[in-house]
Design an enzyme around this catalytic site. Structure first.
Site, PDB file in Angstrom:
ATOM      1  N   SER A 161       0.849  -1.190   0.000  1.00 47.10           N
ATOM      2  CA  SER A 161       0.000   0.000   0.000  1.00 47.10           C
ATOM      3  C   SER A 161       0.883   1.237   0.000  1.00 47.10           C
ATOM      4  O   SER A 161       2.054   1.185   0.411  1.00 47.10           O
ATOM      5  CB  SER A 161      -0.889   0.003   1.251  1.00 47.10           C
ATOM      6  OG  SER A 161      -1.482   1.267   1.467  1.00 47.10           O
ATOM      7  N   TYR A 187      -0.096  -0.012  10.696  1.00 48.28           N
ATOM      8  CA  TYR A 187      -0.497  -0.439   9.354  1.00 48.28           C
ATOM      9  C   TYR A 187       0.641  -0.189   8.360  1.00 48.28           C
ATOM     10  O   TYR A 187       0.960  -1.051   7.540  1.00 48.28           O
ATOM     11  CB  TYR A 187      -1.747   0.318   8.922  1.00 48.28           C
ATOM     12  CG  TYR A 187      -2.259  -0.082   7.552  1.00 48.28           C
ATOM     13  CD1 TYR A 187      -2.657  -1.385   7.288  1.00 48.28           C
ATOM     14  CD2 TYR A 187      -2.353   0.859   6.518  1.00 48.28           C
ATOM     15  CE1 TYR A 187      -3.127  -1.759   6.032  1.00 48.28           C
ATOM     16  CE2 TYR A 187      -2.822   0.506   5.264  1.00 48.28           C
ATOM     17  CZ  TYR A 187      -3.209  -0.803   5.022  1.00 48.28           C
ATOM     18  OH  TYR A 187      -3.669  -1.165   3.785  1.00 48.28           O
TER      19      TYR A 187
END
Length: 322
Positions: A161, A187
């Site tokens: 990501s 994350y």
């Protein structure tokens, strides 16, 4: 060196990417295939004739999706296997079931993930996002390696990501045991780990015919955002006051396109260790003029970090006895 690109537009959907690709006789494993990008990834693969195994946590929902996609594509070669990435014991059981069903795996797409979760630990005591997004897939891939090697040339796709920009690996405290927990830093760390894992996997197994690349699918509104309050999504500009996604975001079908391209494209034959997005090889982020949507930070593909993370991951898993 000219970056590798698909001849298609960056926002082509996954089925379009595989419109002229014949995958009959080839087997794919797609994690997290019961929702979001995973559904569209499986749809495209089945449409091209592949056999697909779906390791999922929610097997009821997974079977519903598998049945729907089999009807829609006319390809019934899809199988659901129970797997919870946050439990290494579950990953081991799933890997055994997958190997029994598929002695040769041509494509492994590590698509599943969680994002910005509340602070917590996996069944094995790891920070939830690092343990689920990275260590679960790390162990699954290692256990499936005999089938990948048997199918060479084979490919592994690791979903990363743009959030990898938020954090390198927290080498001294990956589980946030001694420092305050930040869900976005956690994350980001897990997404950096996904990219580094692909880089080191490719270094180790690319010469044997198993190549690996990291993929940033783009901004997409899926179930991944379930832990984010609506107000926060609005403040970030992801949705408007009516809940409508930002026009810059992709649809799930568009978001799945780079994954299936990475898994099948002839221009990527024998090529690994890259960060891919928008159906092309990404480039290092220009810190002087950073794009919010394209480019990677060098720490995501750092060779020394990739080796170090592999060793750390092995040690963490070995300590659990799994």
């Amino acid at each position: 060196m000219t970056p590798i690109k698909s001849p298609l537009a960056p926002r082509a959907d996954a089925t379009t990417v595989l419109a002229h690709t014949d995958l009959h006789g080839r087997t794919a494993v797609v994690t997290g295939a019961a929702s979001g990008l995973g559904v569209e990834t499986v749809r495209a693969l089945l449409s091209a004739g592949a056999s697909v195994i779906m390791p999922v946590r929610d097997t009821v929902r997974g079977q519903q999706v598998a049945d729907e996609l089999a009807r829609e594509t006319g390809n019934a070669a899809v199988q659901v296997v129970p797997m919870d990435l946050s439990s290494l014991a579950s990953v081991r059981q799933a890997a055994a079931a997958i190997l029994a069903a598929a002695p040769r795996i041509h494509m492994l797409i590590n698509n599943a993930g969680v994002m910005a979760t509340p602070q917590g630990l996996t069944a094995d005591g790891f920070e939830t996002q690092f343990g689920t997004n990275h260590l679960g897939h790390f162990q699954l891939t290692r256990l499936l390696m005999p089938a990948l090697l048997a199918a060479t040339p084979a490919r592994v796709v690791a979903l990363s990501s743009s959030a990898h920009r938020l954090s390198d690996i927290r080498w001294d405290d990956p589980n946030f045991q001694t420092t305050p927990y930040d869900p976005w830093q956690a994350y980001g760390q897990s997404k950096t780990a996904n990219a580094l894992f692909a880089a080191e996997l490719n270094r180790r197994y690319g010469p044997q015919g198993v190549t690996a690349n990291a993929v940033h699918p783009g901004g997409i509104m899926t179930g991944l955002q379930k832990h984010m309050p609506e107000g926060e999504a609005q403040r970030r500009g992801w949705i408007d006051e009516n809940g409508v996604p930002n026009p810059a975001f992709k649809t799930p079908a568009q978001g799945a396109s780079t994954s299936v391209w990475a898994a099948t494209a002839p221009e990527l034959d024998g090529v690994g260790g890259l960060f891919l997005e928008d159906l092309q090889q990404s480039t290092p982020l220009d810190e002087a003029n950073p794009s919010p949507l394209f480019g990677y930070k060098p720490h995501a593909l750092d060779a020394d970090s990739a080796r170090r993370l592999w060793t750390l991951s092995e040690q963490m898993i070995e300590q659990t006895g799994q």
